[in-house]
Design a protein around this motif. Structure first.
Motif, short mmCIF file in Angstrom:
data_model
loop_
_atom_site.label_atom_id
_atom_site.label_comp_id
_atom_site.label_asym_id
_atom_site.label_seq_id
_atom_site.Cartn_x
_atom_site.Cartn_y
_atom_site.Cartn_z
N GLY A 153 8.81 35.76 39.65
CA GLY A 153 9.29 35.39 40.97
C GLY A 153 8.99 33.97 41.38
O GLY A 153 9.19 33.60 42.55
N ALA A 154 8.51 33.13 40.46
CA ALA A 154 8.14 31.77 40.83
C ALA A 154 9.35 30.92 41.20
O ALA A 154 9.27 30.08 42.10
CB ALA A 154 7.36 31.11 39.69
N ALA A 155 10.47 31.14 40.54
CA ALA A 155 11.67 30.35 40.85
C ALA A 155 12.12 30.58 42.28
O ALA A 155 12.39 29.63 43.04
CB ALA A 155 12.79 30.69 39.87
N GLU A 215 12.10 28.87 48.08
CA GLU A 215 11.80 29.28 49.44
C GLU A 215 10.87 28.28 50.14
O GLU A 215 11.15 27.84 51.27
CB GLU A 215 11.15 30.67 49.44
CG GLU A 215 10.71 31.17 50.80
CD GLU A 215 9.94 32.48 50.73
OE1 GLU A 215 9.45 32.92 51.78
OE2 GLU A 215 9.81 33.05 49.62
N VAL A 216 9.76 27.92 49.49
CA VAL A 216 8.78 27.05 50.14
C VAL A 216 9.05 25.57 49.90
O VAL A 216 8.59 24.72 50.66
CB VAL A 216 7.34 27.40 49.69
CG1 VAL A 216 7.02 28.84 50.01
CG2 VAL A 216 7.13 27.15 48.20
N ASP A 217 9.78 25.25 48.82
CA ASP A 217 10.17 23.88 48.47
C ASP A 217 9.02 22.89 48.67
O ASP A 217 9.09 21.98 49.51
CB ASP A 217 11.38 23.45 49.28
CG ASP A 217 12.05 22.21 48.70
OD1 ASP A 217 11.57 21.71 47.66
OD2 ASP A 217 13.06 21.74 49.27
N PRO A 218 7.94 23.03 47.89
CA PRO A 218 6.78 22.14 48.08
C PRO A 218 7.09 20.68 47.79
O PRO A 218 6.42 19.79 48.33
CB PRO A 218 5.75 22.69 47.09
CG PRO A 218 6.57 23.37 46.03
CD PRO A 218 7.75 23.95 46.76
N TYR A 246 -0.22 15.23 48.89
CA TYR A 246 -0.40 16.48 48.16
C TYR A 246 0.24 17.61 48.95
O TYR A 246 0.61 17.45 50.13
CB TYR A 246 -1.88 16.78 47.93
CG TYR A 246 -2.63 17.02 49.22
CD1 TYR A 246 -2.77 18.31 49.74
CD2 TYR A 246 -3.18 15.95 49.95
CE1 TYR A 246 -3.42 18.52 50.94
CE2 TYR A 246 -3.83 16.17 51.13
CZ TYR A 246 -3.95 17.45 51.63
OH TYR A 246 -4.59 17.65 52.82
N CYS A 247 0.39 18.76 48.31
CA CYS A 247 0.91 19.95 48.97
C CYS A 247 0.14 21.16 48.45
O CYS A 247 -0.07 21.28 47.23
CB CYS A 247 2.40 20.11 48.70
SG CYS A 247 3.14 21.59 49.43
N VAL A 248 -0.29 22.05 49.33
CA VAL A 248 -1.00 23.27 48.96
C VAL A 248 -0.20 24.47 49.47
O VAL A 248 0.19 24.50 50.64
CB VAL A 248 -2.42 23.31 49.56
CG1 VAL A 248 -3.12 24.62 49.19
CG2 VAL A 248 -3.24 22.12 49.08
N VAL A 249 0.06 25.43 48.57
CA VAL A 249 0.76 26.66 48.94
C VAL A 249 -0.16 27.83 48.59
O VAL A 249 -0.44 28.09 47.42
CB VAL A 249 2.10 26.82 48.19
CG1 VAL A 249 2.80 28.11 48.62
CG2 VAL A 249 2.99 25.61 48.42
N LEU A 308 14.79 20.68 42.27
CA LEU A 308 14.41 20.40 43.65
C LEU A 308 14.06 18.92 43.83
O LEU A 308 14.40 18.30 44.84
CB LEU A 308 13.23 21.28 44.06
CG LEU A 308 13.49 22.79 44.08
CD1 LEU A 308 12.21 23.54 44.43
CD2 LEU A 308 14.61 23.15 45.04
N VAL A 309 13.37 18.35 42.83
CA VAL A 309 13.03 16.93 42.88
C VAL A 309 14.29 16.08 42.85
O VAL A 309 14.48 15.16 43.67
CB VAL A 309 12.10 16.54 41.72
CG1 VAL A 309 11.86 15.03 41.70
CG2 VAL A 309 10.78 17.28 41.81
#
Length: 273
Positions: free
Chosen positions: A40-42, A47-50, A60-63, A136-137
């Motif tokens: 389910g990582a994709a 969904e969160v688009d870090p 940085y980004c933390v999820v 996404l990048v």
């Protein structure tokens, strides 16, 4: 560790699943029609688009709660299985002069398709991330991230061990150009307690004190590999368990991509790799 490799490795892994049984699949993670764990990582990344956080200028980004404890636990079991059979080797790195040195108490493995039988959850996660994040990048920047190459390192840090302060991709020196661009760390440490230490310490520009992030299970951390100075603090040797993390690197689409974005900090002599 983490030298760019082709995503063809992962395509081979997918074909192997129709002929090979996994040695120990988690009953809590569903399988698709050909026996690959559905991590389910994709979907979660979309969904969160870090990456959007990074592209807006955040260092940085933390999820937290990225995949859920069941999937993180299945990946931890993969890692422990590989460690028990001796798949990990001494983790090496490079100093500012390009000389190799051993990270004492740190061992790692660069997973490939041949590990699918024992680490199906880790490799399915790798496939999801490396086939989703580059898109996404590139959507945000209009290109620049390779859709064919990635870097990988599954690492275990023993109690009391640490990583020195460094930037993942220092971009300079006489050694071969490093194309790693975005670092993605996923932690596999159920029940980790703040008091145990082992934090990821980020040295963020224009901030008086560093930011410490505990290696809690199911936590995803992203930052630019050629920009952010960081280190890993030692864990308590008396009470802390082994500390596991799976790091993936997205690569620039050509040799100059990360170098074009590097800060002068990346070449600092007091920032060994």
């Amino acid at each position: 560790a983490g030298r760019p490799r082709s995503k063809m490795d992962l395509k081979v892994m997918r074909r192997l699943t129709t002929r090979r049984r996994c040695v120990c699949l988690s009953t809590s993670v569903p399988l698709n029609e050909v026996g690959v764990p559905e991590m389910g990582a994709a979907a979660r990344l979309r969904e969160v688009d870090p990456v959007r956080t990074l592209l807006r200028g955040a260092p940085y980004c933390v999820v937290d709660g990225f995949l859920g404890e069941a999937r993180a636990g299945a990946m931890r079991a993969d890692a422990e299985r590989l460690y028990a059979r001796g798949r990990f080797a001494q983790s090496m790195s490079l100093d500012e002069g390009g000389e190799a040195f051993a990270k004492e108490g740190v061992f790692s493995a660069e997973l490939d398709a041949g590990d699918f039988g024992e680490a199906p959850h880790c490799l399915s996660y790798t496939y999801d991330v490396t086939t989703t994040l580059p898109g996404l990048v590139n959507r945000g920047l209009g290109g620049g991230c390779s859709t064919a190459l990635y870097g990988t390192k599954l690492a275990v840090t023993l109690p009391g061990a640490s990583y020195p302060k460094h930037v993942d991709n220092a971009c300079g020196g006489a050694r071969e150009k490093d194309r790693r661009w975005i670092t993605c760390i996923y932690y596999l440490n159920p029940g980790w307690q703040e008091a145990w230490g082992g934090h990821l310490r980020l040295w963020v520009d224009d901030v008086d004190r560093p930011l410490d992030i505990a290696p809690a299970s199911d936590r995803l951390v992203l930052f630019f590999a050629d920009r952010l100075l960081h280190e890993v603090l030692p864990s308590d040797p008396q009470v802390a368990p082994h500390r596991y993390a799976l790091t993936l690197w997205l690569c620039g689409s050509h040799d100059t991509e990360p170098d074009d974005r590097a800060f002068a900090l990346c070449r600092s002599a007091n920032s060994p790799l």
